[in-house]
Structures are given as structure tokens and as C-alpha cells.
Design an enzyme around this catalytic site. Structure first.
Site, PDB file in Angstrom:
ATOM      1  N   CYS A 116      16.672  -0.966  -5.656  1.00 16.40           N
ATOM      2  CA  CYS A 116      17.785  -0.024  -5.794  1.00 16.40           C
ATOM      3  C   CYS A 116      17.334   1.348  -6.291  1.00 16.40           C
ATOM      4  O   CYS A 116      18.111   2.296  -6.289  1.00 16.40           O
ATOM      5  CB  CYS A 116      18.827  -0.622  -6.723  1.00 16.40           C
TER       6      CYS A 116
ATOM      7  N   HIS B   3      27.087   1.587  -3.583  1.00 15.16           N
ATOM      8  CA  HIS B   3      25.670   1.301  -3.801  1.00 15.16           C
ATOM      9  C   HIS B   3      24.953   0.963  -2.485  1.00 15.16           C
ATOM     10  O   HIS B   3      24.667  -0.199  -2.213  1.00 15.16           O
ATOM     11  CB  HIS B   3      25.553   0.157  -4.813  1.00 15.16           C
TER      12      HIS B   3
END
Lengths: 136, 392
Positions: free
Chosen positions: B85, B338
Site C-alpha cells: 500500500c 484505497h
């Protein structure tokens, strides 16, 4: 330089309920999972040892949303256990209702068994994981 | 080292599953960033692109080369960054270093991902690849599971009853949704109450749906230039004044620090030292709230609040506009979304917009001067921080 304790050797031992680690001859630290060098002092001088597989639950969760291919396993409980020799390892916990676990699990004594994850198309084979149950 | 400025930014909306390809999504963000910079594709000397799971989401590896060619930046060196991420933050950080070193004058950085397009089962499986495949995944670990494990550790370490902690966590989600409502780029545009958070379905005990960020599709792009070039291109340069990055091994091996993440504390320390500032100098921050509890752990690791006291800080409004540091005015990962390989560049996009005073009414911080981004990959495996400062 040869890797002292490979995943293959660790995995085959775990399938017989034996937990292997590496004891550092320089500083005494027990390393599980195995590594090339000691996680404390970076020494290469380590020997393979069999651990007790006993310890205390440090934290836990129950998974309700499983990864692809593992839906049938859910819900399942994961615990992180501090072994009597010091390291923490993760595994599953049985002998409980996964939907009803609480903070009271923390500190409970457990002992190690194993269960094999048969693997999927990404995993390069099967893998055993610790399967913990209450000690008494 | 030379000073390096952000001279242009672009971002797609972060969304649920959609049909544009990764190359198309990044091209849209990149052209917006180039147009803002008054630059042409031929001016770009190199591309640094975060992309995590394109191999799985659309069978596309090496997306950075196709992306460069697609926007007319022909034959430039193009590099892909993969730090789960934190991928795009790593890409921006490396782009910064190449310009700071004097090797390049103008580069493009960013990220793209189609995490939502994969669907929840495959996304859950592939995200779990950022834990240890041999020693963690066999137990069925997932990313919500990791932060659920950390939640119970947090409750115990700081002696906060779980029900009380969960209320504090819910307040961080409610604040994120509040700002997502006002952000046209956000994945979610809905209000959520504490009660709704606490009544949403259980994902990984004790984390419920509204404790968790979504899987999103999206892209973001950032043009970086040397100070000299930046002064020719814009009268509103935003300087990158500090960066940090750190790594860590499997979660169990981090036991001496948990629920604190050592990699974050080291990364942040490096960034603060480079910038010559302290946490109290930060006006706005975009932090990695992949799960509500991650807000608390991040805000403490970054030095904003005392360990174990973040929940109280959120309750008092200390993490909001008018508080100590305004956190995630974009809606954060929770509400803005996200798209993992793009998330860090999206955080930079938001900080630059805020510093320029260009965001929507209701979520604009009052004249911020310094902003920080915080991006976490894996279970603390990768941490990257960037500190940006208004340059006028």
C-alpha cells in the site's frame, strides 16, 4: 553459504507436530521462524533446536471474511502466541467457538499441534501452520 | 542536494470497480498533472510508478512502460515500485531523490491500481501476499486480521476496555466519512454515525465493516521539478522538505514494539530530521487509516499524540480542523478510498491542494504551511513519509 534451516525442513517437522527454530550460539536468542542470521545479534553461528510448542496467547482475532479459496474455513480464529522460549508465532486456535472469543483469551496457556493448508495456485505447495489448543 | 518542488498534480476519482484500464486511469491523472505544470510529455525525463497488483487485477505486468508510451513520454526510463500500500509514496520519494541529486530536472511520479475491480475474495487473497507467505499466510491471515490482532494488543497495552476503544475507533471513521462527503474525488459520499459503525457487520473480530477502508480503483500523478525549473513553471511551488522510509520483517518478529510499528517511527524520524521540523510543526496530515485502529497507531507513531491517547485526541477534536493537527481532510483511505498502488500519490495530491488553498469549502484547513503524508505497506513491512511545505 547454505541456509541452516529451510522452510521445507521447518514445514516437514511441523507436520509431525515438532516446532523447529534456531538457537544463536553467540547471544542465546531463539529464532522462529528460521532466518539466515540471528535476529538479535546477526550472528551466523546458530544451531537447530526443537521448541516446546507451549506458550501464552498474546492476541487474537476471528476472521469472518476469508481470502479466495479459503471461504469454507471461515470463521476461524488466529492467535499470536509467545512461546516459553521467547519468540512469538501465529497459528489457529481450536476448542473454542470462533464467533464468541473475547479478551479473556489473552494469557491463556496453549500447546502446539498442526494443520496443513493444502495450498492454492499462488502458494508453491502445501504448508503446515501451528494449530493451538488449550494446555490443560 | 537541490530543493525539489511539486509543480503539478492530477488524480482520478477513487471508485468502486470500473472499466477503465490501469494505463487509461494513470494517463488521465498524468495529463492533468502535466497540464497544470505547463509541461508537455516530452519534457518528462523519467517515470516512477507505484503499482501493486496489476498482474492480478488485469493480467498486466510492467505497466509503467505502457503508461509512459501511452502519454507520449516516449522511451523514457520508467520504473515500477512495489511496496504494497506504500508503493506510490516510494515512487514519489525516489523521484524526489533523483531530482534532488541533480540527475534529472523534471520527472513524473504516481501510482495506479484496480483493487476494486478484483472483487473482495481475490483482493483479500492478493493483499494477504504482503504478509509472510510461509510463516503467516497458512493461518489464513488477512489484512483486517492483522489490524484486528493489533487492536486487541492496543487495548491490552494501554489498558483501555475494548468497548471504549471501539467507540474511539468509530469516531475516527465518522470523521473520515464526514470529509469524504465533501471531496468530489472520494470513493464514498455518505454520512455514517458511530452507531452505524458499531452495528456494521463483523469482518475480523473486533473490526467491523466501517472500521475498514474499501478496495478502490484509481490513479494519481505528481510532477516534480528542481527549484530552478519550478520557479519558471509556477508561482505556487510546494517543496518536498523531508522524506523517510523504513522496512520490517514478519509481524511476529516485531513483537518487542507492537502495537507500535517501529518502521513508522524510524521513517518519520528520518523525515522530520531531514526537514528540520518537529511533529508539532505539522499543520495537516494524510495518514494511513486502512483500519480505524490504524489511525490511532499512526498518529502516535508520528508523534502527534501520546501513546494510548489518540482516541481521546480524536474525541476532543484534536485531529480535526482547529485541533493540534488536521488529519485526513480528504476522507482518508476510509472514505476517499484505497487504490493501493496509487494511495500515497493521492495523499500528496491532497496535501498539495490543501497547501495551495484549493480544496472544497468545509474541508480546507486554514492556511496550512506544512503537510505530512504517511503510508504503510504490509504489516509494517514498508513505511514511507513525506513532508511538504508551501513555497510562497
Amino acid at each position: 553459504m547454505e541456509y541452516k534451516l529451510t522452510f521445507k525442513e521447518y514445514n516437514e517437522a511441523l507436520k509431525k507436530d515438532k516446532l523447529l527454530g534456531l538457537k544463536c550460539k553467540e547471544c542465546g536468542k531463539i529464532n522462529v521462524p528460521p532466518k539466515m542470521v540471528c535476529g538479535q545479534c546477526t550472528s551466523l553461528d546458530m544451531e537447530v533446536v526443537e521448541l516446546s510448542g507451549k506458550g501464552n496467547i498474546q492476541t487474537f482475532t476471528t476472521v469472518f471474511v476469508a481470502p479466495e479459496g479459503r471461504e469454507a474455513e471461515a470463521p476461524y480464529t488466529i492467535v499470536m502466541v509467545e512461546l516459553d522460549e521467547g519468540p512469538w508465532i501465529a497459528g489457529n486456535l481450536i476448542d473454542i467457538d470462533p464467533g464468541k472469543v473475547t479478551m479473556e483469551l489473552i494469557g491463556k496457556r496453549v500447546k502446539l499441534g498442526h494443520k496443513v493448508f493444502p495450498g492454492d495456485k499462488y502458494s508453491a505447495g502445501d504448508m503446515a501452520r501451528p494449530l493451538f489448543s488449550f494446555e490443560s | 542536494m537541490r530543493k525539489v518542488a511539486v509543480v503539478g498534480i492530477g488524480e482520478t476519482r477513487f471508485t468502486a470497480a470500473q472499466e477503465k484500464t490501469e494505463v487509461e486511469l494513470f494517463a488521465e491523472a498524468a495529463m492533468d498533472a502535466l497540464n497544470e505544470s505547463n509541461l508537455k510529455p516530452k519534457d518528462i525525463q523519467a517515470l516512477y510508478l507505484g503499482n501493486c497488483l496489476g498482474d492480478f487485477s488485469e493480467g498486466q505486468g510492467m505497466v509503467q512502460c505502457f503508461a509512459a508510451e501511452n502519454i507520449g513520454a516516449f522511451n523514457i526510463p520508467a520504473s515500477r515500485f512495489e511496496g504494497a500500500c506504500a508503493s506510490a509514496s516510494m515512487a514519489v520519494r525516489d523521484a524526489f531523490m533523483w531530482v534532488a541529486s541533480g540527475f534529472y530536472d523534471i520527472v513524473l511520479a504516481g501510482g495506479v491500481e484496480r483493487a476494486a475491480s478484483m472483487g473482495t475474495p481475490l483482493a483479500t487473497r492478493t493483499f494477504a501476499m504482503f504478509s509472510d507467505s510461509r510463516y503467516e499466510y497458512p493461518s489464513g491471515i488477512t489484512f483486517p486480521a492483522i489490524f484486528a490482532l493489533l487492536t486487541h494488543l492496543y487495548a491490552r497495552k494501554y489498558d483501555i476496555p475494548l468497548a471504549r476503544l471501539k467507540e474511539q475507533m468509530a469516531i475516527t471513521s465518522v470523521q473520515a466519512y464526514k470529509y469524504g462527503m465533501l471531496n468530489p474525488k472520494a470513493h464514498f459520499h455518505k454520512e455514517v454515525t458511530v452507531e452505524q459503525v458499531l452495528n456494521s457487520f463483523m469482518v475480523c473480530l473486533p473490526l467491523q465493516l466501517h472500521d475498514c477502508c474499501p478496495f478502490s480503483d484509481g490513479a494519481a500523478a505528481i510532477v516534480l521539478a528542481s527549484e530552478e525549473v519550478a520557479k519558471r513553471l509556477t508561482n505556487k511551488p510546494v517543496y518536498i522538505i523531508g522524506t523517510g522510509q523504513a522496512s520490517a520483517g514478519p509481524l511476529c518478529n516485531q513483537k518487542d514494539y507492537l502495537p507500535r510499528l517501529r518502521s513508522r517511527e524510524l521513517s518519520a524520524e528520518r523525515a522530520y530530521n531531514m526537514a528540520g521540523i518537529k511533529p508539532e510543526d505539522v499543520d495537516i496530515a494524510e495518514i494511513h487509516d486502512c483500519f480505524s485502529v490504524a489511525n490511532l497507531i499512526a498518529a502516535e507513531g508520528l508523534g502527534f499524540f501520546e501513546f494510548g491517547k489518540s482516541g481521546e485526541a480524536w474525541e476532543r477534536g484534536e485531529a480535526d480542523i482547529g485541533g493540534k493537527v488536521a488529519i485526513n481532510l480528504s476522507g482518508g483511505l476510509k472514505a476517499k478510498g484505497h487504490p493501493i498502488g496509487a494511495t500515497g500519490a493521492g495523499q500528496v495530491y491532497e496535501i498539495v491542494k490543501q497547501l495551495r488553498g484549493e480544496v472544497e469549502h468545509g474541508r480546507q484547513a486554514p492556511e496550512p504551511k506544512i503537510g505530512l503524508t504517511d503510508t504503510l505497506g504490509g504489516d509494517g513491512g514498508t513505511l514511507c513519509n513525506l513532508i511538504l511545505q508551501r513555497g510562497w
